[in-house]
Design a protein around this motif. Structure first.
Motif, PDB file in Angstrom:
ATOM      1  N   VAL A 239       5.023   5.038   2.766  1.00 35.47           N
ATOM      2  CA  VAL A 239       4.894   6.310   2.883  1.00 35.47           C
ATOM      3  C   VAL A 239       5.705   7.163   2.165  1.00 35.47           C
ATOM      4  O   VAL A 239       7.004   7.394   2.378  1.00 35.47           O
ATOM      5  N   LEU A 240       5.248   7.914   1.002  1.00 33.86           N
ATOM      6  CA  LEU A 240       6.198   8.489   0.212  1.00 33.86           C
ATOM      7  C   LEU A 240       6.059  10.016   0.741  1.00 33.86           C
ATOM      8  O   LEU A 240       5.046  10.663   0.515  1.00 33.86           O
ATOM      9  N   LEU A 241       7.006  10.597   1.509  1.00 38.36           N
ATOM     10  CA  LEU A 241       6.957  11.756   2.027  1.00 38.36           C
ATOM     11  C   LEU A 241       7.520  13.054   1.417  1.00 38.36           C
ATOM     12  O   LEU A 241       8.502  13.199   0.851  1.00 38.36           O
ATOM     13  N   ASP A 242       6.739  14.097   1.144  1.00 38.07           N
ATOM     14  CA  ASP A 242       7.270  15.098   0.296  1.00 38.07           C
ATOM     15  C   ASP A 242       7.774  16.173   1.531  1.00 38.07           C
ATOM     16  O   ASP A 242       8.942  16.607   1.535  1.00 38.07           O
ATOM     17  N   ASN A 243       6.719  17.045   2.180  1.00 37.85           N
ATOM     18  CA  ASN A 243       7.201  17.719   3.409  1.00 37.85           C
ATOM     19  C   ASN A 243       8.196  18.795   2.856  1.00 37.85           C
ATOM     20  O   ASN A 243       9.066  19.028   3.551  1.00 37.85           O
TER      21      ASN A 243
ATOM     22  N   ARG B  21       3.548  -7.976  12.271  1.00 38.66           N
ATOM     23  CA  ARG B  21       2.786  -8.381  11.244  1.00 38.66           C
ATOM     24  C   ARG B  21       2.727  -7.236  10.169  1.00 38.66           C
ATOM     25  O   ARG B  21       2.083  -7.233   9.097  1.00 38.66           O
ATOM     26  N   ILE B  22       2.801  -5.943  10.705  1.00 38.74           N
ATOM     27  CA  ILE B  22       2.864  -4.899   9.813  1.00 38.74           C
ATOM     28  C   ILE B  22       4.410  -4.062   9.527  1.00 38.74           C
ATOM     29  O   ILE B  22       4.681  -3.897  10.401  1.00 38.74           O
ATOM     30  N   HIS B  23       4.638  -3.724   8.467  1.00 41.30           N
ATOM     31  CA  HIS B  23       5.836  -3.011   7.994  1.00 41.30           C
ATOM     32  C   HIS B  23       5.564  -1.708   7.430  1.00 41.30           C
ATOM     33  O   HIS B  23       4.724  -1.724   6.113  1.00 41.30           O
ATOM     34  N   VAL B  24       5.906  -0.567   8.044  1.00 38.45           N
ATOM     35  CA  VAL B  24       5.582   0.739   7.445  1.00 38.45           C
ATOM     36  C   VAL B  24       7.016   1.398   7.048  1.00 38.45           C
ATOM     37  O   VAL B  24       7.783   1.319   7.833  1.00 38.45           O
ATOM     38  N   ALA B  25       7.175   1.675   5.736  1.00 38.02           N
ATOM     39  CA  ALA B  25       8.513   2.416   5.253  1.00 38.02           C
ATOM     40  C   ALA B  25       8.461   3.926   5.164  1.00 38.02           C
ATOM     41  O   ALA B  25       7.189   3.989   4.100  1.00 38.02           O
ATOM     42  N   ILE B  26       9.093   4.677   5.473  1.00 39.50           N
ATOM     43  CA  ILE B  26       8.864   6.061   5.387  1.00 39.50           C
ATOM     44  C   ILE B  26      10.021   6.609   4.564  1.00 39.50           C
ATOM     45  O   ILE B  26      11.297   6.494   4.903  1.00 39.50           O
ATOM     46  N   MET B  27       9.718   7.095   3.336  1.00 39.05           N
ATOM     47  CA  MET B  27      10.866   7.488   2.216  1.00 39.05           C
ATOM     48  C   MET B  27      10.454   8.917   1.808  1.00 39.05           C
ATOM     49  O   MET B  27       9.538   9.345   1.342  1.00 39.05           O
ATOM     50  N   GLY B  28      11.783   9.681   1.859  1.00 35.42           N
ATOM     51  CA  GLY B  28      11.556  11.007   1.027  1.00 35.42           C
ATOM     52  C   GLY B  28      11.452  10.868  -0.281  1.00 35.42           C
ATOM     53  O   GLY B  28      11.984  10.022  -0.782  1.00 35.42           O
ATOM     54  N   ILE B  29      10.556  11.616  -0.923  1.00 34.61           N
ATOM     55  CA  ILE B  29      10.386  11.587  -2.315  1.00 34.61           C
ATOM     56  C   ILE B  29      11.517  11.590  -3.266  1.00 34.61           C
ATOM     57  O   ILE B  29      11.664  11.091  -4.366  1.00 34.61           O
TER      58      ILE B  29
ATOM     59  N   HIS C 156       0.877  -1.132   0.110  1.00 35.58           N
ATOM     60  CA  HIS C 156      -0.087  -0.084   0.009  1.00 35.58           C
ATOM     61  C   HIS C 156       0.827   1.315  -0.063  1.00 35.58           C
ATOM     62  O   HIS C 156       1.877   1.118   0.559  1.00 35.58           O
ATOM     63  N   VAL C 157       0.372   2.200  -0.730  1.00 36.07           N
ATOM     64  CA  VAL C 157       1.343   3.566  -0.979  1.00 36.07           C
ATOM     65  C   VAL C 157       0.434   4.816  -0.199  1.00 36.07           C
ATOM     66  O   VAL C 157      -0.755   4.987  -0.511  1.00 36.07           O
ATOM     67  N   CYS C 158       1.041   5.499   0.474  1.00 34.88           N
ATOM     68  CA  CYS C 158       0.424   6.696   1.013  1.00 34.88           C
ATOM     69  C   CYS C 158       1.388   8.041   0.521  1.00 34.88           C
ATOM     70  O   CYS C 158       2.422   8.077   0.633  1.00 34.88           O
ATOM     71  N   TRP C 159       0.543   8.897   0.001  1.00 35.50           N
ATOM     72  CA  TRP C 159       1.350  10.065  -0.766  1.00 35.50           C
ATOM     73  C   TRP C 159       1.120  10.941   0.547  1.00 35.50           C
ATOM     74  O   TRP C 159       0.093  11.677   0.425  1.00 35.50           O
ATOM     75  N   ALA C 160       1.961  11.507   1.204  1.00 33.44           N
ATOM     76  CA  ALA C 160       2.101  12.293   2.258  1.00 33.44           C
ATOM     77  C   ALA C 160       2.722  13.730   1.920  1.00 33.44           C
ATOM     78  O   ALA C 160       3.881  13.879   1.579  1.00 33.44           O
ATOM     79  N   THR C 161       1.736  14.822   1.706  1.00 39.01           N
ATOM     80  CA  THR C 161       2.038  16.059   1.405  1.00 39.01           C
ATOM     81  C   THR C 161       3.126  16.566   2.541  1.00 39.01           C
ATOM     82  O   THR C 161       4.020  17.365   2.201  1.00 39.01           O
ATOM     83  N   ASP C 162       2.876  16.208   3.785  1.00 37.54           N
ATOM     84  CA  ASP C 162       3.501  16.738   4.688  1.00 37.54           C
ATOM     85  C   ASP C 162       3.635  15.963   6.150  1.00 37.54           C
ATOM     86  O   ASP C 162       3.135  14.822   6.138  1.00 37.54           O
ATOM     87  N   GLY C 163       4.476  16.502   7.154  1.00 34.86           N
ATOM     88  CA  GLY C 163       4.457  15.618   8.265  1.00 34.86           C
ATOM     89  C   GLY C 163       3.176  15.011   8.869  1.00 34.86           C
ATOM     90  O   GLY C 163       2.966  14.028   9.395  1.00 34.86           O
ATOM     91  N   GLU C 164       2.404  15.985   9.001  1.00 36.22           N
ATOM     92  CA  GLU C 164       0.824  15.740   9.448  1.00 36.22           C
ATOM     93  C   GLU C 164       0.314  14.527   8.806  1.00 36.22           C
ATOM     94  O   GLU C 164      -0.421  13.712   9.459  1.00 36.22           O
ATOM     95  N   GLU C 165       0.254  14.594   7.342  1.00 39.26           N
ATOM     96  CA  GLU C 165      -0.628  13.586   6.682  1.00 39.26           C
ATOM     97  C   GLU C 165       0.358  11.992   7.140  1.00 39.26           C
ATOM     98  O   GLU C 165      -0.590  11.185   7.181  1.00 39.26           O
ATOM     99  N   ALA C 166       1.369  12.325   7.091  1.00 37.64           N
ATOM    100  CA  ALA C 166       2.296  10.918   7.322  1.00 37.64           C
ATOM    101  C   ALA C 166       1.987  10.379   8.773  1.00 37.64           C
ATOM    102  O   ALA C 166       1.648   9.142   8.779  1.00 37.64           O
ATOM    103  N   ARG C 167       2.003  11.363   9.869  1.00 38.33           N
ATOM    104  CA  ARG C 167       1.702  10.925  11.063  1.00 38.33           C
ATOM    105  C   ARG C 167       0.349  10.234  11.250  1.00 38.33           C
ATOM    106  O   ARG C 167       0.085   9.237  11.983  1.00 38.33           O
ATOM    107  N   ARG C 168      -0.686  11.201  10.660  1.00 35.11           N
ATOM    108  CA  ARG C 168      -2.062  10.577  10.762  1.00 35.11           C
ATOM    109  C   ARG C 168      -2.323   9.249   9.826  1.00 35.11           C
ATOM    110  O   ARG C 168      -2.910   8.391  10.340  1.00 35.11           O
ATOM    111  N   TYR C 169      -1.576   8.981   9.057  1.00 38.01           N
ATOM    112  CA  TYR C 169      -1.831   7.864   8.156  1.00 38.01           C
ATOM    113  C   TYR C 169      -1.511   6.569   9.044  1.00 38.01           C
ATOM    114  O   TYR C 169      -1.939   5.784   9.127  1.00 38.01           O
TER     115      TYR C 169
END
Length: 475
Positions: A289-293, A230-238, A80-93
């Motif tokens: 999580v694809l982080l713009d920020n 059981r869940i892996h979340v990876a955070i990546m700067g775009i 699954h992919v989350c496009w996070a505009t900023d830190g708030e969107e990434a944290r909320r997801y």
């Protein structure tokens, strides 16, 4: 270090912290030596660095194509992919995901992107237990501090300080030997991996054509954080993307050599989504999580080159300012020369971020060791110019520059001021040195003596030489 403390006060505190000075000298000296040996062992180091820069530049120029390709390939492999505009969107997801899946305990491997969005604080505030598993990150979590280096988060801690922390929090018998401390941390963390419902990691590189993420480490904790829960979340700067799997051969060579002086890091993991049917290892769910920020704002502008950075930390180790003050004095998530560029861009709300580009001698050591040859000194100068244009220049500095400009554009004034300076230099200096100077020059003589001006200027010496030559020709 509290953000409310002014930049120059943070610097002053760092300069007078003897334990910090000891830790920085030990670590940066070792890193600089290791890097020089590793790069020097390459017969084609310059060509490799040129290739690395070209790979990163190509990726930045084609983000609009590569990021959707990466996302499509991740989803095709069950992620699954989350496009996070900023830190708030990434944290909320991430928080919403954890709540929806009934997560209680979270383990994390080292991730500067998660530090950038203050993820730990948000997760703990939401009621989740979060444990850092990288040894350096674990140490500073126990100490209640933030990372002070991109690759060595606890570089500011001496072995003696770590021993005290482990004795206090983990019941370890006091020792300055490293192996017992590592064993103590490993024993404390092993059970955490087994109990965790979610693992969070950073991403060194995302590979567009395969949908894989790449994690580089030396401890193995990232592999446990990404495969056991059981869940892996990876955070990546775009910006942390390469086009092809073949590009990794170059990037991994320059990353390891520049960061720690290794030919290759101990563990390099390529992760492509959750575990497939029949696979024993791997998470049930994978989320990227694809982080713009703020990164999109930087693209195409005069600081776009800063996004070439691969977070090796070489510029920090080589920088004489970082060697003297460490990372916390910078006040932001990213420190050192590259941090002095990125922090004003990614964290513009920090009240003294505009001062960070001043924390540089502009010696060029940072650009010399950068594996992708980022023109760091040039961008530091641009930031300084931006601060002046924004009316943030120090009044004393503005007056000094105006005086310098006036003197250098009027030859008679230049000669007169030089004579006056030499006159007072002969009267006030002791044994050719100034031990103390008045403010603001006292900041120099607090650290070192200031040499007296020479009795004759270059122009005077040159005139005498020319006169002597004419006399010899006429003789």
């Amino acid at each position: 270090m509290a953000q409310t403390i002014a930049f120059y006060d943070r610097v002053d505190h760092a300069l007078h912290d003897k334990s910090l000075q000891t830790a920085l000298t030990r670590a940066t000296t070792r890193f600089v030596g290791n890097r020089a040996g590793a790069i020097g062992a390459l017969s084609d180091a310059d060509r490799l660095r040129d290739q690395a820069r070209a790979i990163r530049a190509h990726a930045l120029a084609h983000l609009d194509e590569l990021l959707p390709q990466l996302a499509a390939n991740v989803e095709a492999r069950g992620g699954h992919v989350c496009w996070a505009t900023d830190g708030e969107e990434a944290r909320r997801y991430i928080i919403d995901l954890a709540r929806a899946r009934g997560v209680k305990s979270i383990v994390k491997s080292k991730s500067m992107a998660s530090e950038e969005i203050h993820l730990n604080e948000a997760l703990e505030h939401a009621g989740f237990e979060v444990v850092e598993t990288d040894l350096g990150e674990y140490i500073i979590q126990l100490a209640g501090e933030t990372p002070s280096h991109i690759i060595a988060p606890a570089i500011h801690k001496t072995r003696e300080q770590v021993s005290e922390l482990f004795a206090q929090h983990l019941g370890m018998q006091p020792t300055t030997e490293v192996p017992p401390m590592i064993r103590t941390a490993r024993q404390a963390l092993r059970q955490r991996f087994l109990q965790a419902d979610m693992g969070i990691s950073g991403v060194n590189f995302g590979v567009a054509d395969s949908g894989a993420i790449v994690i580089v480490e030396n401890e193995g904790n990232a592999r446990l954080s990404t495969t056991v829960p059981r869940i892996h979340v990876a955070i990546m700067g775009i910006e942390r993307i390469v086009a092809r799997l073949a590009d990794l051969g170059v990037m991994l060579q320059v990353l390891a050599r520049s960061a720690t002086g290794q030919k290759l890091s101990v563990y390099t993991s390529l992760i492509s989504g959750p575990a497939r049917l029949g696979e024993e290892d791997g998470p049930e769910e994978f989320h990227l999580v694809l982080l713009d920020n703020g990164r999109s704002r930087i693209l195409g502008g005069q600081y776009a080159e800063s996004l070439l950075c691969i977070r090796c930390g070489a510029c920090l180790n080589a920088c004489p300012v970082y060697q003297a003050i460490g990372g916390h004095a910078y006040g932001g998530v990213y420190s050192g020369p590259i941090g002095a560029i990125l922090t004003p861009l990614l964290q513009p709300d920090l009240p003294d971020a505009y001062l960070l580009p001043q924390a540089s001698s502009l010696c060029g050591a940072c650009q010399e060791v950068c594996p992708v040859r980022i023109a760091i000194p040039d961008m530091l100068l641009r930031h300084r110019a931006d601060a002046v244009k924004a009316g943030k220049a120090n009044p004393i500095e503005k007056a000094a520059i105006s005086g310098y400009t006036l003197t250098m554009t009027h030859p008679a004034l230049y000669r007169a001021s030089g004579k006056a300076a030499r006159f007072f230099s002969r009267i006030l200096a002791r044994k050719g040195r100034f031990r103390r100077l008045p403010p603001p020059l006292h900041l120099w003589t607090q650290q070192r003596d200031f040499p007296a001006l020479p009795p004759k200027t270059f122009r005077e010496l040159w005139a005498e030489r020319q006169k002597q030559r004419r006399n010899e020709e006429q003789a």
